[in-house]
Design an enzyme around this catalytic site. Sequence first.
Site, mmCIF file in Angstrom:
data_model
loop_
_atom_site.group_PDB
_atom_site.id
_atom_site.type_symbol
_atom_site.label_atom_id
_atom_site.label_comp_id
_atom_site.label_asym_id
_atom_site.label_seq_id
_atom_site.Cartn_x
_atom_site.Cartn_y
_atom_site.Cartn_z
ATOM 1 N N HIS A 154 30.978 22.776 106.348
ATOM 2 C CA HIS A 154 30.069 21.751 105.837
ATOM 3 C C HIS A 154 30.861 20.493 105.477
ATOM 4 C CE1 HIS A 154 26.991 25.075 104.630
ATOM 5 N NE2 HIS A 154 27.046 24.860 105.937
ATOM 6 N N HIS A 318 25.296 22.452 118.889
ATOM 7 C CA HIS A 318 25.186 21.890 117.533
ATOM 8 C C HIS A 318 26.495 21.279 117.066
ATOM 9 C CE1 HIS A 318 27.498 25.268 116.101
ATOM 10 N NE2 HIS A 318 27.189 25.101 114.825
ATOM 11 N N GLY A 319 27.558 21.356 117.873
ATOM 12 C CA GLY A 319 28.840 20.783 117.476
ATOM 13 C C GLY A 319 29.903 21.112 118.505
ATOM 14 N N ALA A 320 31.153 21.012 118.086
ATOM 15 C CA ALA A 320 32.252 21.302 119.010
ATOM 16 C C ALA A 320 32.427 22.801 119.206
ATOM 17 C CB ALA A 320 33.552 20.694 118.483
#
Length: 392
Positions: A154, A318-320
């Site tokens: 986070h 949703h991301g790397a």
Amino acid sequence: MHTNGIAIIETEKLPIKLWLKEDQMDEGALEQARNLANLPFAFKHIAIMPDTHEGYGMPIGAILATKGAIVPNAVGVDIGCGMCSLRTNLTDIATEDLKAIMGTIRNTVPVGFNHHETQQDEAWMPERKGELPIVNQEYESALYQVGTLGGGNHFIEIQKGSDGYIWIMIHSGSRNIGFTVANHYNDVAKQLNKEASDDVIVAQELAYIPESSEYFELYKNEMNYCLEFALANRKLMMERVKTAFRDVLPDVEFADFINKPHNFAAEEEHFGETVIVHRKGATRARKGEWGMIPGSQGTGSFLVKGKGEAQSFESCAHGAGRIMSRTKARKTLDLKEEIKSLEDRGILHGIRHREDLDEAPGSYKDIDEVMRNQVDLVEVQIELQPLAVIKG
């Protein structure tokens, strides 16, 4: 087999469609994908995003559509975890101003296991509708947790956009209330499955709640509350970040708020049928829908619009995605090199000790490769470069 750039595994009951090469998946994630494809209630195919890696029961970066059953572990323990972004009217920001803003954020947004010392205004809490036994049990504690970042991956990040503006991005979830709901209903599902002699599915950490069970609607109610709580959590943190900006730069203005969860299940129409789409570490990407795909704290992030690709159940990464476990990152990455790579780029960061290396850039996949692997899923609108980062 490859079709239109998608790799397809056809050895299981349902096809597994990959937005990366099969040899780019770790063995654990691949085995979990095969387990999903053999679930008796799984629908059509399993979709695996380019940021995938092993999770609990279901890979992170996967989409599972079902008929007649819901799987708590296919949503995950951080129900409603997601990201939000906000644009400022600033086109530049001095380093000293940035440091002052980050200092205020650290004083007003608890991180890690920390909560607020006092209960927050109840107006931030979502309205409780229907039967919510676990939410009601955890409600008073959640008043101390709303507006807190949590730990792990986070973050609160200040970024410079390719549109010329300074942006704010926050990644967080439903804190302990979501964790408690998730664990409770996973335990319920395991008990139901054992009674039905579905021991293999339980062993695979894919325990499910059948539609015929009274717990089916209960879980949906509580999951949806946690989704709303996670959004409220991000919104309150964003208010604290806005206050930190105004304290230093009184004339700053804000616009274009975007929110996207990536751990949830929702009833949707796909391939002409109504199904429950579980997205675990995956973002919905309907045609024209805004979304966020962050890299690591040392690389760019992207604001995107979905293309509504049917084969991914209108979803994207949703991301790397992690390239190594947290334990391996702490053991193998070079602390000085990771710090140098961030400081060479002028990024204000939080890596100080070896235990911080689990969130170092070197523990993540190449975000540019992840984006290349999903050009059929999203169209990049704005690229964002990190200026300052607070990690959970």
